[in-house]
Motif scaffolding. Sequence first.
Motif, short mmCIF file in Angstrom:
data_model
loop_
_atom_site.label_atom_id
_atom_site.label_comp_id
_atom_site.label_asym_id
_atom_site.label_seq_id
_atom_site.Cartn_x
_atom_site.Cartn_y
_atom_site.Cartn_z
N ASN A 56 0.70 -1.09 -0.09
CA ASN A 56 0.01 -0.10 -0.02
C ASN A 56 0.93 1.35 -0.01
O ASN A 56 1.97 1.18 0.52
CB ASN A 56 -0.75 0.06 1.31
N LYS A 73 -7.12 -3.36 2.72
CA LYS A 73 -6.52 -4.35 3.92
C LYS A 73 -5.86 -5.50 2.99
O LYS A 73 -6.14 -5.72 1.91
CB LYS A 73 -7.61 -4.93 4.72
N GLU A 74 -5.25 -6.32 3.80
CA GLU A 74 -4.19 -7.23 2.78
C GLU A 74 -5.27 -8.26 2.17
O GLU A 74 -5.10 -8.66 1.20
CB GLU A 74 -3.56 -8.00 4.20
N GLU A 76 -8.22 -7.95 1.28
CA GLU A 76 -9.04 -7.33 0.32
C GLU A 76 -8.14 -7.17 -1.00
O GLU A 76 -8.59 -7.54 -2.06
CB GLU A 76 -9.37 -5.93 0.63
#
Length: 224
Positions: A56, A73-74, A76
């Motif tokens: 990110n 988030k990871e 996602e």
Amino acid sequence: MIKINDLKKVFRTSEIETSALNGVNIEVKDGEFVAIMGPSGCGKSTLLNIIGLLDNPTSGSYEIDGKEVSGLKENERTSLRKGNIGFVFQSFNLIDELTVAQNVELPLTYLNIPSSKRKELVKEVLERVNLSHRAKHYPAQLSGGQQQRVAIARAVVTNPKILLADEPTGNLDSTNGKEVMELLNELNRGGTTIVMVTHSSHDASFADRTINLFDGSVVAETHS
């Protein structure tokens, strides 16, 4: 397809802060082939990892196929990455204990695609990269160029919207490197959007556009 706005990435430790990307703005159109060039440490691979949802950004925003993905988030990022983004690395990253066909089949297994359909897709993609005759061989039995073609087959077997390539010819001689670049060019002509990091001006000549980075900033863009 890819829209990046004022993207920044800072790596911090307890003692030092390093700015890898400094307000990058890039737009990649659907079906475009874009090369990213620049000296070592300029932020090329960092940018590619962020585009590929492996990391990110610290700040800024970016969209993939119209979806805002900064700050995901990871789990996602992983979900969006599967089936949508293919990766090709300099080091091939093949599993030595698996045959060519088994290596190519792996992403399909992760997507829970039925076995009969997996076999069909693997056969089709190996034909595209001219390696059908090597399906039952192991990576150690292949040349470097053939191993990279297996890696490309594995990356595109899910028919991803985007293919990301990080120095795809870096471990190859000129002949094998040329074959790999011609394959990437063929995939692009078939509609695959490609973003490639490279040090090679020859490889960059296959792209529609070359973006030059220096110290984490875009300093120039040229069209082929």
